[in-house]
Every structure is written in structure tokens, then in C-alpha cells.
Design a protein around this motif. Structure first.
Motif, PDB file in Angstrom:
ATOM      1  N   UNK A 110     -35.633-105.514 -44.566  1.00 48.52           N
ATOM      2  CA  UNK A 110     -35.196-106.556 -43.631  1.00 48.52           C
ATOM      3  C   UNK A 110     -35.580-106.181 -42.197  1.00 48.52           C
ATOM      4  N   UNK A 111     -35.331-104.938 -41.809  1.00 50.83           N
ATOM      5  CA  UNK A 111     -35.653-104.503 -40.452  1.00 50.83           C
ATOM      6  C   UNK A 111     -37.163-104.472 -40.227  1.00 50.83           C
ATOM      7  N   UNK A 112     -37.914-104.071 -41.259  1.00 53.07           N
ATOM      8  CA  UNK A 112     -39.378-104.013 -41.130  1.00 53.07           C
ATOM      9  C   UNK A 112     -39.985-105.395 -40.928  1.00 53.07           C
ATOM     10  N   UNK A 113     -39.277-106.431 -41.360  1.00 54.26           N
ATOM     11  CA  UNK A 113     -39.781-107.795 -41.186  1.00 54.26           C
ATOM     12  C   UNK A 113     -39.564-108.324 -39.774  1.00 54.26           C
ATOM     13  N   UNK A 114     -38.742-107.613 -38.982  1.00 55.64           N
ATOM     14  CA  UNK A 114     -38.601-107.974 -37.566  1.00 55.64           C
ATOM     15  C   UNK A 114     -39.895-107.655 -36.834  1.00 55.64           C
ATOM     16  N   UNK A 115     -40.136-108.360 -35.739  1.00 58.46           N
ATOM     17  CA  UNK A 115     -41.332-108.121 -34.941  1.00 58.46           C
ATOM     18  C   UNK A 115     -40.918-107.935 -33.483  1.00 58.46           C
ATOM     19  N   UNK A 116     -41.131-106.738 -32.904  1.00 61.28           N
ATOM     20  CA  UNK A 116     -40.755-106.510 -31.504  1.00 61.28           C
ATOM     21  C   UNK A 116     -41.393-107.515 -30.541  1.00 61.28           C
ATOM     22  N   UNK A 117     -42.517-108.083 -30.953  1.00 66.94           N
ATOM     23  CA  UNK A 117     -43.183-109.059 -30.081  1.00 66.94           C
ATOM     24  C   UNK A 117     -42.324-110.302 -29.874  1.00 66.94           C
ATOM     25  N   UNK A 118     -41.391-110.546 -30.797  1.00 62.49           N
ATOM     26  CA  UNK A 118     -40.514-111.712 -30.648  1.00 62.49           C
ATOM     27  C   UNK A 118     -39.451-111.492 -29.579  1.00 62.49           C
ATOM     28  N   UNK A 119     -39.146-110.240 -29.267  1.00 58.19           N
ATOM     29  CA  UNK A 119     -38.072-109.914 -28.339  1.00 58.19           C
ATOM     30  C   UNK A 119     -37.126-108.912 -28.968  1.00 58.19           C
ATOM     31  N   UNK A 120     -36.250-108.355 -28.159  1.00 56.59           N
ATOM     32  CA  UNK A 120     -35.416-107.260 -28.640  1.00 56.59           C
ATOM     33  C   UNK A 120     -33.948-107.620 -28.830  1.00 56.59           C
ATOM     34  N   UNK A 121     -33.587-108.879 -28.672  1.00 56.76           N
ATOM     35  CA  UNK A 121     -32.198-109.257 -28.944  1.00 56.76           C
ATOM     36  C   UNK A 121     -32.075-109.717 -30.390  1.00 56.76           C
ATOM     37  N   UNK A 122     -31.142-109.109 -31.132  1.00 55.97           N
ATOM     38  CA  UNK A 122     -30.978-109.391 -32.554  1.00 55.97           C
ATOM     39  C   UNK A 122     -29.538-109.814 -32.828  1.00 55.97           C
ATOM     40  N   UNK A 123     -29.400-110.905 -33.544  1.00 56.38           N
ATOM     41  CA  UNK A 123     -28.097-111.428 -33.960  1.00 56.38           C
ATOM     42  C   UNK A 123     -27.857-111.007 -35.405  1.00 56.38           C
ATOM     43  N   UNK A 124     -26.695-110.403 -35.679  1.00 57.80           N
ATOM     44  CA  UNK A 124     -26.402-109.898 -37.028  1.00 57.80           C
ATOM     45  C   UNK A 124     -25.019-110.365 -37.472  1.00 57.80           C
ATOM     46  N   UNK A 125     -24.898-111.625 -37.898  1.00 56.92           N
ATOM     47  CA  UNK A 125     -23.600-112.110 -38.377  1.00 56.92           C
ATOM     48  C   UNK A 125     -23.303-111.620 -39.793  1.00 56.92           C
ATOM     49  N   UNK A 126     -22.011-111.612 -40.143  1.00 58.75           N
ATOM     50  CA  UNK A 126     -21.536-111.173 -41.466  1.00 58.75           C
ATOM     51  C   UNK A 126     -21.959-109.736 -41.777  1.00 58.75           C
ATOM     52  N   UNK A 127     -22.124-108.934 -40.746  1.00 57.85           N
ATOM     53  CA  UNK A 127     -22.605-107.565 -40.924  1.00 57.85           C
ATOM     54  C   UNK A 127     -21.411-106.647 -41.168  1.00 57.85           C
ATOM     55  N   UNK A 128     -20.844-106.714 -42.381  1.00 56.66           N
ATOM     56  CA  UNK A 128     -19.625-105.969 -42.683  1.00 56.66           C
ATOM     57  C   UNK A 128     -19.861-104.461 -42.751  1.00 56.66           C
TER      58      UNK A 128
END
Length: 587
Positions: free
Chosen positions: A135-153
Motif C-alpha cells: 500500500x505504501x509503495x503505491x504512494x507517489x511522493x510526486x503527488x505531495x506529502x500529506x496523507x490521510x489515513x482513516x480507520x487506521x486502528x
């Protein structure tokens, strides 16, 4: 077992007389955080951990509370300490933390997967570490560095994102566990909000939903919301007026994100009708789907629900969709306790981004998904060796749609009736291997005054196809009693295939085709769902059947008749066998 797990179990072992599992983890994590904050030089000498050994519990807890000022959110679960009788229960733990800390074993300690390692009946839903890595590897820093993580128990995704330099905001009804894990990851650039993101979102900015560059989530599966959640929404999130948790959760994620959304979702989102289908159509029309990755089972604790990774983008329209099958030996390996781990994650990411190709992936245009009634199941697009061979065979055949030659009649849907005439229902057990249905085993009642009542009574030449449970089982009625009282109807797991024109497609030939290896393989490709395998009517009507010459039709019919004759001979021989065995010692 890695070094982090070994450290965890050594610490948990000091609490074995008081608690275990996730309870022990909730209790010990703040003490590791205590040492980490101390090592950063943020505490005066009198607050150092080793100074607290020997003190009473009533003295230790206030000291713990002071630590929380050094973290962005509260990370101490005071309820966990109620299981302790006295401060003596904490002495071994505190001594062990100091010992491991002085040995340098806590300086690089990672708690990212600590609730996965300690999973028990009280633990939150957790991901296999390699799934969290994907899941993290599918992120792209080029999109920006703010990440929303709901339901992250469990904190697994948020902690990884923070380690990769992202700024993280967590919004969850269970904030303490995520805060504990994040405190050991970093003391800055993260935030934890308490609440249900769908029912009452709290990640707001100037009275509006705060938009993030990316979102990562494993939303709770199989839940439904009250209709008031949609009706009272103030942020225009929900285009579908539904109670489906999966749809509302994904719509919330998209409303909160100005970029890429990466969510682990139940497979039902990919094929279900109703609100799920409408939502998929909306995604296709918007060009919002980048990739779908089918996952193997065993990647979630406490759940065997089939899942996939859905990659959406609310900012950049996608002209193609990458379908990837990670449920294969190359991408998955077995682990302990019926768990699994992903392998070759770098390859999976490249396939999902369309920069590499493989037999385990395919890139399609949105129009192709539209032609499949917006079904997003990976198996409909990525073909295994058998499916590829099947496609080659079908390519050489003149084909027509099943719905062009037969009427597909859904069996009557009813609960147990207390009135009506007596009828008999054909059940799956009434269909023999050779296909000729000669009995209807279930007594039932039928209302002759119901709409289209006569349609439901079976006729000679009708084919029954199981679309639930024993999916693909198929049989034909060579004769049937008249409609009305004493007539036969199909059980609720069947559809009836009734010829529109007796000359257009001979029923016996169709039966032989549906029972063949090719016919069964095609039917299996239509199956959706795992706990209750089902074939939906729309794709069934589009099932390919070959145009048959008169010669082939006659040959198929003869094969069926030959099977029936053989079965009669078998029954006669069985009767003869029984007579021989009973000829002696008769009562």
C-alpha cells in the motif's frame, strides 16, 4: 521471527502473570515510548524511567501522563493498567525496558506491525506486513506529502507512511493504538483524530473537508450505515443514496483527497449489483480508476474475506486500468497460522502502474470494463493458462449469446408458504450426473394466483442451471407433469433456460455443451462471491455458446440419449445385483 518481534516477546513475557496478547502490548508500548523520549533528551532526570523503578503505581501513572505532552496525541491507555494488582507487576517490565534500552536494542525498534504479531480476539484488524508495504509503495511522493489515513486502528499504514517522510493524519474510532505505534515512529508531523470518518468527519479546514494529496485505508468491511448518514451529510460526499458501507467509505475517501486513493476493499465492491454497480459506473465515467490488484487470502488477521487493492485518482483522469493478479505462487508465500505474505512487491507496483507487463497483469481501456457491465474483478481480465487456452478455442468458433436463443427465467423467490396448491420443487440433489431430471424431491406450496404463475412451472425441454451454491450444475427435463397442482417448479438456487424457438437451439445439445469442459469453464468465469458463489443473470445471458450445425446438433443429442440409455442399463444391473444378494437367508 525478526529482532523487533523478539524484543516484543521478551517485554511481553515480563507481564505474563498479569495479561497477554494485545492487552499486554497496549500496556508495554508507552514504556518503550518513555525510553525513546528520554533518549532524545526531552526529559529531566527525575522523569527518567530508571528513576521510577520501585515507586507505587499511583506515582508511576502521573509520570506517564506527563510524557504525552511530547507527542501529538494521547498514547496511554489507562484502562490497560486496571488489570494490574500492584506496581510490582510493572517492575519486571520497567527493568527490561531499561536493560534493552541500554543495550541499544530499542533505538531502532519498530512497532509498525506490533498488533499484527500479537493478534488475538481483542486485536483490531491488521494487515500482513508485506500488504502494508505494498500500500505504501503505491504512494507517489510526486503527488505531495500529506496523507490521510482513516480507520487506521493498528497504526501499520500510518507508521510506514511517516517513516517514508509523509505527513500523516489519522481519523479513527480507536485512536489510542495508532497513537502508540506512531509515537514510537516519530514525535512530529502526524495527528490522530477520534471519530467515525463517514458519520462525523473531523478532518476539516475552514468548515470544509480538508483535502489531502493521498489517502491510504483499510475501511471496516461488511458494515452498513443508517440512511440518516447520507441524508444529513453537509459536505456533498455521497452521490449514491445507499447504506452500503463500502460505497460510502470510498466516496468519503475520494471527497477528502485531491489525488491518489489506495484502499483495501472486499471483492464484493468489484462485482455486486445495486449501489456498488452504480458507483463503479461513476468511477469509470470519471476515469478515476488506475489499478485493481487481486490479493491472496491470509493477508488480514481475523478475516478470510476475499479482498483487492483499489487504486483511484481524483485529480488525474486515467485512460487505462491496470488489472493485476497477486494471487499466484510468484507473488505470495505461506506463513505461520494460515497467514500469507506477498513477495516481489516491486514488480507488483510496476505492474499496477503499467510500466511493466506480465502474464499476471493486463491493461484495458474503460470501454472494455463498460462492456462487462462495469465488473472490476481481476479474474475477468487477467487470464490464467486454462483461460488463455479457452480463449484460443473460442476464437475459432462461431459464437452467439445464450440470451438470443433461450429465455432465462429466475426461479420464484419465496419464503415458506402456508397456503396454495401442492407442488414439487427440483433440488440440486435431483440432478444426476448424466443430466436427465426424473424427480422433484421437495414438497412445497404455490399460489396459482401470483403474477406469471404459469411461467414458473417446468416443461419438457427446460434446462435447470444452478446459479447459487452448486454453481454450474445443470440438468434437463425430458418430461414433466402438467402445470398446476402436482406440477414441478425449480428450487431457488436455479434459473430455467427455456428455448424461445424449438428449432433455434436444441435443448439437449445445449445441455451437453453446458456440461462440457468448455461450458463449465465459461460458467466458472461468471461466478462471483466466495462464501456464496453466485452467477448473476446479466452476464449469464451474454454467455457465449457455439453456433451448431445440424450434424453437430444431432451428434450432441445422440450423446445425451446414449447417456440416458447407459444409465437405465446401470439401474437395471443394480437391481439385478440387489436381487442376487438377497436371494439367500430371506426373513
Amino acid at each position: 521471527m525478526n529482532i523487533h518481534e523478539k524484543v516484543l516477546w521478551q517485554l511481553a513475557d515480563t507481564l505474563r502473570s498479569a495479561c497477554a496478547g494485545s492487552e499486554a502490548v497496549a500496556l508495554l508500548l508507552p514504556f518503550i515510548a518513555w525510553w525513546a523520549i528520554q533518549e532524545k533528551g526531552l526529559l529531566p532526570q527525575h522523569l527518567h524511567l530508571e528513576e521510577q523503578i520501585g515507586k507505587e503505581l499511583s506515582q508511576i501513572l502521573p509520570m506517564l501522563r506527563q510524557l504525552q505532552s511530547h507527542a501529538p496525541a494521547a498514547f496511554i491507555d489507562e484502562g490497560a493498567y486496571k488489570v494490574l494488582d500492584t506496581a510490582r507487576d510493572l517492575f519486571p517490565l520497567m527493568k527490561k525496558v531499561v536493560e534493552l534500552g541500554k543495550q541499544g536494542l530499542l533505538s531502532s525498534f519498530s512497532a509498525d506491525d506490533i498488533y499484527y504479531w500479537a493478534a488475538d480476539k481483542n486485536s483490531p484488524l491488521c494487515l500482513a506486513p508485506t500488504l502494508a508495504d505494498l500500500v505504501i509503495a503505491l504512494l507517489d511522493p510526486a503527488d505531495g506529502y500529506s496523507v490521510y489515513a482513516p480507520w487506521e486502528h493498528s497504526g501499520q499504514l500510518a507508521a510506514r507512511a511517516r517513516r517514508h517522510g509523509y505527513e500523516v493524519l489519522v481519523e479513527t474510532p480507536l485512536p489510542l493504538l495508532a497513537a502508540q505505534v506512531l509515537t514510537l515512529t516519530s514525535l512530529e508531523d502526524w495527528q490522530v483524530l477520534s471519530g467515525d470518518p463517514v458519520q462525523a468527519p473531523r478532518a476539516l479546514e475552514h468548515g470544509r473537508l480538508k483535502r489531502f494529496a493521498s489517502a491510504i485505508a483499510v475501511p471496516p468491511m461488511g458494515i452498513r450505515y443508517g440512511r440518516e448518514v447520507v441524508e444529513s451529510d453537509l459536505f456533498g460526499r455521497f452521490t449514491e443514496k445507499t447504506v452500503s458501507g463500502s460505497v460510502l467509505q470510498l466516496q468519503h475517501l475520494m471527497a477528502q483527497t485531491a489525488g491518489r486513493v489506495i484502499a483495501v476493499v472486499p471483492n464484493s465492491v468489484l462485482f455486486s449489483v445495486g449501489a456498488e454497480r452504480s458507483f463503479r459506473q461513476e468511477l469509470i465515467e470519471r476515469g478515476a480508476i488506475e489499478a485493481v490488484i487481486a490479493l491472496p487470502s491470509g493477508l488480514l488477521t481475523g478475516s478470510a474475506m476475499p479482498t483487492s487493492v483499489l487504486v483511484l485518482n481524483t485529480k488525474k483522469q486515467s485512460q487505462q486500468i491496470c488489472f493485476v493478479n497477486a494471487d499466484s505462487e510468484y507473488f505470495c508465500t505461506s506463513a505461520v497460522r494460515k497467514r500469507a505474505e506477498l513477495t516481489h512487491i516491486d514488480v507488483l507496483v510496476k505492474l499496477a502502474k503499467g510500466v511493466e507487463t506480465s502474464t499476471s497483469s493486463v491493461t484495458v481501456r474503460p470501454e472494455q470494463v463498460r462492456s462487462k457491465d462495469f465488473n472490476l474483478e481481476v479474474g475477468h481480465y487477467v487470464l490464467d493458462d486454462t483461460a488463455q487456452k479457452l480463449e484460443q478455442i473460442l476464437a475459432d468458433l462461431p459464437l452467439v449469446r445464450l440470451g438470443e436463443h433461450v429465455e432465462v427465467i429466475r426461479s420464484r423467490q419465496h419464503s415458506t408458504s402456508s397456503s396454495g396448491v401442492a407442488v414439487r420443487e427440483v433440488q440440486a440433489s435431483d440432478i444426476p450426473d448424466f443430466g436427465a431430471i426424473v424427480s422433484a424431491s421437495k414438497d412445497s406450496l404455490f399460489d396459482l394466483g401470483s403474477p406469471k404463475a404459469q411461467t414458473y412451472f417446468l416443461k419438457a425441454g427446460d434446462i435447470l442451471l444452478a446459479i447459487k451454491g452448486s454453481v454450474g450444475k445443470v440438468g434437463i427435463l425430458t418430461k414433466a407433469p402438467p402445470a398446476g397442482e402436482g406440477g414441478w417448479v425449480a428450487g431457488q438456487s436455479f434459473v430455467v433456460l427455456r428455448s424461445m424457438n424449438s428449432a433455434s437451439y436444441e435443448s439437449k445439445a445445449l445441455l451437453v455443451y453446458l456440461r462440457s469442459e468448455i461450458g463449465q469453464a465459461l460458467l466458472s468465469r461468471l461466478v462471483v462471491g466466495a462464501s456464496m458463489p453466485t452467477i448473476q443473470l446479466a452476464p449469464l445471458k451474454d454467455l457465449c455458446i457455439p453456433c451448431l450445425s445440424l450434424e453437430t446438433t444431432d451428434k450432441a443429442s445422440q450423446i445425451f440419449e446414449h447417456e440416458v440409455r447407459i444409465q437405465k442399463e446401470i439401474e437395471a444391473l443394480r437391481s439385478k445385483q440387489s436381487d442376487l444378494a438377497s436371494a439367500l437367508w430371506i426373513l
